[in-house]
Design an enzyme around this catalytic site. Structure first.
Site, PDB file in Angstrom:
ATOM      1  CD  GLU A   1       6.025  -2.711   0.740  1.00 53.51           C
ATOM      2  OE1 GLU A   1       6.191  -1.875   1.607  1.00 53.51           O
ATOM      3  OE2 GLU A   1       5.538  -2.968  -0.360  1.00 53.51           O
TER       4      GLU A   1
ATOM      5  CE  LYS B   1       6.239   1.768   1.026  1.00 49.14           C
ATOM      6  NZ  LYS B   1       5.350   0.883   1.247  1.00 49.14           N
TER       7      LYS B   1
ATOM      8  CB  CYS C   1       6.334  -0.410  -2.172  1.00 52.84           C
ATOM      9  SG  CYS C   1       4.767  -0.933  -3.119  1.00 52.84           S
TER      10      CYS C   1
END
Length: 641
Positions: A47, A116, A172
């Site tokens: 990330e 994300k 994540c």
């Protein structure tokens, strides 16, 4: 290897300097070049790998964001020199917000951008200070580095040749959420999922995170490629380890060593055809509908010339000794529990079993003793019968008697030679002709004796035949094929050996006899022995090595692998032990026997299902007894080394 369903994926952890895109991009490009040499088809970075995850309020600095774009441009240019697909993390300004994004690139082009979704804002995390969620995104396309590219969490990347190879991406915290974006992607067909992560280390988190990846890949029946920020991200109050791992349907295929300052990567071949077939079998997989539609982007995943993946010779047997012992213990409990339940239901304490001194009857006998231990029944209620015939050797006879005496069961020795000779005379068979009739007369005579004793004693006959014999039809119809409860029915021959060895290693009093049984050649002992009294009839000389047949059975039945794939895998695994021609020969034998012997499996007695492969006509296998094997055989006959 795409021909056989394999694609090579990699998880990279680059050396990093926080807030220094120039340094980071150089390391990323170095790893891209390294991965290309290893024939990796898809490579994923952590990330925000271009800037570093821990830049905090520096994400509000245009200087950092512009340098990140410049770095992305350099990576884009670098990918034009290689074929692999690259996934990197970068902060992007889109509309009125800043997004934490994964950018997918190949051959100098940006294939798509994934922002994300779940933005953590608890404990040591406060990402909402800088980043918006994909839920806030208004655009479906953006202008990025001079290209109009798709953006969103609805992107899938599908290989043009291997259609089952479909890639999905999340970032994540997305994985840690109640319903990760990858769920929708998998429901739409994604077989391999990638996670660009920055997960710091605290006590217990490593184990939890690993279990999370394993379990998620199992739940989604997918590959899952995970990589996280390395130790160089560690700053202020948080420490990162740089964990990278590759999972497939609940198993970790590859994992790196954490806490390395230098760049490192792990890679592995994922079997997408196996995953796809497993999903098809699991009819409840599509029990819910996806919450959103997807956009598919066609890609060309680079192929590999070699297979990196380690294929187990004995797929039914855990390679790790500790795991194997745990597995053996569990198998014994399942087998014994099934038999114990049947005995309680019938209301009898009596079981009858034929003991030959071979592996299968030994295992069945040991299972019976365990069931009696569970029920608190005295072993003298076990009626163990040894029935020496034309081919019985002193070695197997002595071993069977020694085993029975050691456990204190009711022992009976009933020779079958005279009865078999009389029966052959009755049906007009020449006793000097040692053909299938000569053999099966003995097998059926033994079964008749056991059944009659069971009737007389008010008990049940416990069958000894195993899964490998059922697959090959290597049993006498209405002979050893039949019983009142068959405890070994889903135990393959290769596993039988380990189960008996497990008992030998744990019970000192029967260790010697069990080890000798393990060293005895596998044989039905239906033909006369050699002049020096040794076993003449060896099963594997007739039908082929059981280790090959068990390998064939697993890959053929577990996920419907094509014969050419089974042949390829077997040749990889058994190279140096069996030639290509020999493997091909026995695979053809396996397929012919599997198809032609279904009629025997159609009327199997009850028996406990133990593993994922079972041939019960009431459970896992619905197969016509008259199916034609020609399509399967033809593919094999056309293959040359």
């Amino acid at each position: 290897m795409k021909e056989y369903g394999f694609i090579r994926v990699g998880a990279a952890v680059p050396e990093l300097s926080v807030a220094n895109p120039k340094f980071n991009v150089e390391r990323i490009i170095e790893m891209i070049e390294e991965a290309a040499k290893k024939e990796i088809g898809i490579l994923v970075f952590p990330e925000l790998s271009i800037t570093g995850y821990t830049c905090a309020d520096l994400f509000m600095q245009d200087r950092l964001l512009n340098e990140a774009l410049n770095g992305l441009q350099k990576i884009k240019k670098a990918t034009s020199k290689v074929s692999l697909i690259t996934m990197v993390g970068v902060p992007l300004k889109i509309g009125n917000q800043l997004y934490n994004c994964a950018v997918v690139l190949q051959k100098g082009q940006i294939l798509g951008v994934i922002p994300k979704t779940y933005i953590p804002n608890y404990n040591e995390f406060y990402e909402k200070r800088w980043f918006a969620s994909s839920a806030d995104l208004l655009e479906t396309e953006i202008d990025l580095l001079g290209e109009v590219v798709p953006i969103g969490t609805d992107l899938l990347f599908q290989d043009q040749e291997l259609k089952e190879a479909i890639l999905g991406v999340e970032i994540c915290e997305d994985l840690w959420s109640i319903v990760p974006p990858s769920v929708d992607l998998a429901l739409h067909g994604a077989t391999v999922l990638f996670n660009l992560s920055s997960s710091n280390e605290i006590i217990g988190k490593y184990e939890y995170r690993k279990d999370l990846v394993k379990n998620h890949s199992a739940k989604l029946i997918s590959g899952y490629v995970y990589t996280s920020s390395g130790i160089n991200e560690s700053t202020t109050d948080v420490v990162f380890s740089g964990e990278a791992m590759i999972a497939e349907n609940g198993s970790i295929l590859a994992e790196n060593e954490r806490f390395q300052f230098e760049s490192n990567l792990c890679f592995q071949d994922i079997d997408v055809l196996k995953l796809h077939n497993t999903r098809i079998k699991d009819i409840s997989y599509m029990g819910i509908k996806p919450r959103k539609q997807v956009r598919r982007i066609m890609i060309q995943i680079p192929d590999t010339k070699t297979l990196e993946r380690k294929i187990s010779k004995n797929p039914f047997v855990p390679s790790n000794l500790e795991h194997r012992n745990v597995r053996c213990s569990e198998i014994f409990r399942i087998q014994a529990a099934g038999l114990a339940r049947r005995l309680r239901h019938i209301g009898t304490k009596k079981t009858v079993i034929g003991i030959s001194g071979g592996l299968d009857s030994t295992l069945a006998f040991l299972v019976i003793t365990e069931a009696y231990r569970m029920l608190g029944i005295s072993y003298d209620n076990i009626i163990a019968v040894t029935m020496p015939g034309f081919g019985t050797t002193s070695r197997t006879l002595n071993n069977s008697i020694a085993l029975m005496k050691q456990y204190g069961v009711t022992l009976r020795e009933i020779p079958i030679v005279d009865a078999s000779l009389l029966h052959m005379r009755d049906i007009g068979h020449d006793t000097e002709v040692h053909d299938v009739t000569y053999e099966n007369v003995q097998a059926r005579e033994r079964t008749q004796i056991l059944m009659d004793i069971a009737n007389r004693e008010g008990g049940i006959v416990v069958g000894t035949g195993d899964l490998s014999e059922l697959a090959l039809g290597w049993c006498t119809y209405n002979g050893d094929h039949m019983s009142m409860y068959a405890v070994n029915t889903s135990i393959p021959k290769t596993l039988v050996q380990y189960l008996v060895r497990y008992v030998a290693d744990t019970k000192e009093e029967v260790k010697q006899v069990l080890y000798d049984i393990l060293e005895t050649p596998i044989s039905p002992e239906l033909l006369p022995p050699t002049k020096d009294g040794k076993i003449k009839q060896k099963t594997e000389d007739k039908i082929g090595p059981y280790e090959l047949h068990d390998f064939f059975l697993y890959h053929f039945f577990r996920y419907g692998a094509e014969p050419k794939k089974i042949l390829f895998l077997a040749n990889q695994v058994f190279k140096g032990e069996y030639s290509f021609d020999i493997i091909q020969k026995w695979l053809i034998v396996f397929l012919k026997r599997f198809f032609s012997q279904q009629f025997k499996r159609s009327c199997l007695p009850d028996g406990p299902k133990v593993g994922t492969v079972s041939l019960s006509p009431r459970g896992d296998l619905r197969m016509p007894s008259d199916a034609d094997v020609e399509v399967w055989i033809q593919e094999l006959q056309d293959i040359k080394l």
